[in-house]
Write an enzyme that holds these catalytic residues in place. Structure first.
Site, mmCIF file in Angstrom:
data_model
loop_
_atom_site.group_PDB
_atom_site.id
_atom_site.type_symbol
_atom_site.label_atom_id
_atom_site.label_comp_id
_atom_site.label_asym_id
_atom_site.label_seq_id
_atom_site.Cartn_x
_atom_site.Cartn_y
_atom_site.Cartn_z
ATOM 1 N N ASP A 40 0.819 -1.258 0.139
ATOM 2 C CA ASP A 40 -0.014 0.030 -0.045
ATOM 3 C C ASP A 40 0.979 1.452 0.036
ATOM 4 O OD1 ASP A 40 -2.053 -1.893 0.313
ATOM 5 O OD2 ASP A 40 -2.739 -1.204 2.122
ATOM 6 N N ASN A 68 0.315 -2.097 -4.569
ATOM 7 C CA ASN A 68 -0.941 -1.254 -5.057
ATOM 8 C C ASN A 68 -0.545 0.020 -4.466
ATOM 9 O OD1 ASN A 68 -2.331 -3.195 -2.750
ATOM 10 N ND2 ASN A 68 -2.427 -0.901 -2.378
ATOM 11 N N HIS A 91 -0.766 -13.831 1.569
ATOM 12 C CA HIS A 91 -1.948 -13.357 1.212
ATOM 13 C C HIS A 91 -2.108 -14.060 -0.361
ATOM 14 C CE1 HIS A 91 -5.130 -10.124 1.441
ATOM 15 N NE2 HIS A 91 -5.518 -11.230 1.612
ATOM 16 N N CYS A 116 -4.037 -6.374 -3.128
ATOM 17 C CA CYS A 116 -2.816 -7.292 -2.705
ATOM 18 C C CYS A 116 -2.985 -8.519 -3.265
ATOM 19 C CB CYS A 116 -3.066 -7.624 -1.041
ATOM 20 S SG CYS A 116 -2.905 -6.347 0.044
#
Ligand code: CA
Length: 504
Positions: A36, A326, A131, A75
């Protein structure tokens, strides 16, 4: 016999030596994937309220890209693309954000970056946020978790299974929960509540720091409520404030213990995903509140890796790539002061949109590449690249040809990294999978018309990023031929199963 025997030994030694010489020519590869981090979050990308001296140093020693992207603005799909070289919208399980109990989203027959470098003799490791799912079906955290990183190609793994804001709040090392206690079995649910532990919804008085702003109101762990319920595993639960230290320590150890032959380290930091909970020593170190302090902590993590490479005298033969999964976001589920931050810090610079968005703020991210003696120092590149390009680029670096089915959307960007000047850019097209999937050819970008949650269609948007990076002027009505051209391009990519020509 003896002569023959010695002869064979001599030949074997020569082969081994040749192999190790060849291996020695291959650089170590460290991919640091921040979470992020937006286009405007680093001081080398223009931030003034946050200082990132280590990343600035990395950029000064290497190359900084201004048109680098992740394949999706969230993600899981972004990480899937980075490891496989395939756009995530081609593979249903990787299209969306996974829960903490999702099965592995990477097919075992798909070539991944770690599998590729292993073929060239590398030792591989993943440390940090995974993830990408674990197990064949819903994972049982009381047993060995497989398939997982090992089956995807990593010799060593120390992972956060999903994210810091999701259960289970435990580390998993080489397929086993760290500090697991069989007398306190772990249960995880993304459906009904399990166990008797307090939740953010029922017991907000127990939240000692951050209250949820949306979602994030299930089981309270370490004073913070999460997405998803968990019970048990008390001795295994992480402390958010120690997370950066824990994972950086493992990453440093991996680097320091694999000097003998080339290694590939995928260091996926948790910084700066929510909950933003930096260690106390980083608090107050920026002018952008907790979010800024988390960036300072992330910069420290990067600095530790850089320092270790130098201490071990590995830095000259190591390619470091730093990027983000991202774009930046302000409120991402907790009331942590970021939304009210009045510092003027723009996490995505002047770009439109945030994490999750098809606009540039969703997917245009920092990318810094440093490889002393190979990548020119202090350069800025405007070439369009994507983290989905890692597979083909690493294939080029390690002198391997990709099989036709591998990395169907991965372009070799080594010429861009080495600042060579080929006639054509490394890649001419790009997709960014939000809702809908945005597509680019050169500087033209189409965000196709899409039906929204309210049932109404949002009209198509067309931008020319060459003179409208902030995506303010929709040219779709003015240039219907461009809208058709880019829509056709996307359709061709869908039909052919690839955007990279491959070996025909
Ligand atoms: Ca992310």
């Amino acid at each position: 016999m003896k002569i023959l025997h010695f002869g064979l030994v001599a030949i074997s030694l020569a082969v081994v030596q040749a192999a190790s010489c060849l291996a020695a020519e291959h650089p170590n590869i460290v991919v640091i994937l921040a979470d992020d981090i937006g286009y405007g979050d680093l001081s080398c990308y223009g931030a003034t309220k946050v200082k990132t001296p280590n990343l600035d140093k990395l950029a000064a020693q290497g190359m900084r890209f201004t048109d680098a992207h992740c394949a999706a603005p969230v993600c899981t799909p972004s990480r899937y693309a980075l490891l496989t070289g395939q756009y995530p919208w081609r593979h249903e399980p990787a299209r969306r954000i996974l829960s903490g109990i999702a099965p592995l989203a990477i097919p075992l027959d798909r070539l991944t970056v770690p599998k590729l470098v292993k073929q060239a003799g590398y030792t591989t490791g993943v440390v940090g946020k995974w993830h990408l799912g674990l197990g064949e079906t819903e994972p049982d955290f009381n047993t060995e978790l497989k398939p997982g990183p090992k089956e995807v190609g990593f010799d060593y793994s120390f992972i956060i299974p999903a994210t810091g804001d999701r259960t289970p709040c435990v580390y998993v090392e080489n397929g086993r929960v760290v500090n697991y206690d069989p007398k306190d079995p772990i249960q995880v649910s993304y459906g009904p509540k399990i166990g008797m532990e307090p939740t953010g919804k029922e017991n907000p008085e127990l939240l000692f720091n951050q209250k949820p702003s949306h979602g994030h109101d299930a089981t309270i762990v370490n004073g913070i409520s999460r997405i998803g319920f968990m019970s048990g595993g008390k001795a295994a639960r992480w402390k958010d404030e120690d997370m950066a230290d824990e994972i950086t320590q493992r990453a440093v150890r991996f680097v320091a213990s694999h000097k003998a032959k080339p290694f590939f380290l995928y260091f996926a930091t948790h910084g700066i995903h929510v909950p933003r909970f930096p260690h106390p020593r980083f608090r107050g170190k920026s002018e952008h509140g907790l979010r800024g302090d988390a960036i300072v902590e992330l910069d420290w993590c990067v600095g530790e890796i850089m320092a270790t490479l130098e201490e071990q005298d590995l830095h000259r033969n190591t390619l470091i790539i730093f990027t983000s999964d991202n774009g930046g976001v302000m409120d991402d589920g907790y009331v942590d002061g970021t939304q009210e931050d009045g510092s003027g810090h723009l996490c995505n610079g002047k770009l439109r949109g945030f994490k999750g968005s098809p606009y540039e703020g969703g997917t245009r991210v920092p990318l810094i590449a440093c490889w002393p003696g190979r990548i020119p120092a202090g350069k800025v590149s405007a070439e369009m690249v994507s983290s989905v390009d890692l597979l083909a680029t690493v294939a080029a670096i390690t002198g391997q040809a990709l099989p036709n089915a591998a990395g169907p959307d991965s372009f070799d960007i080594l010429p861009a990294l080495l600042a060579e000047k080929p006639e054509l850019p490394c890649r001419e097209t790009l997709t960014m999978q939000a809702n809908p999937i945005a597509v680019r050819r050169g500087n033209w970008k189409l965000i196709p018309s899409v039906r929204q949650a309210n049932g109404q269609a949002r009209p198509a948007e067309l931008y020319n990023l060459a003179d409208d990076l902030a995506e303010k002027k929709n040219l779709a009505t003015e240039h219907p031929e461009k809208v058709r051209e880019l829509a056709t391009l996307l359709e061709e990519m869908r039909k052919s199963g690839r955007s990279q020509p491959g070996n025909k």
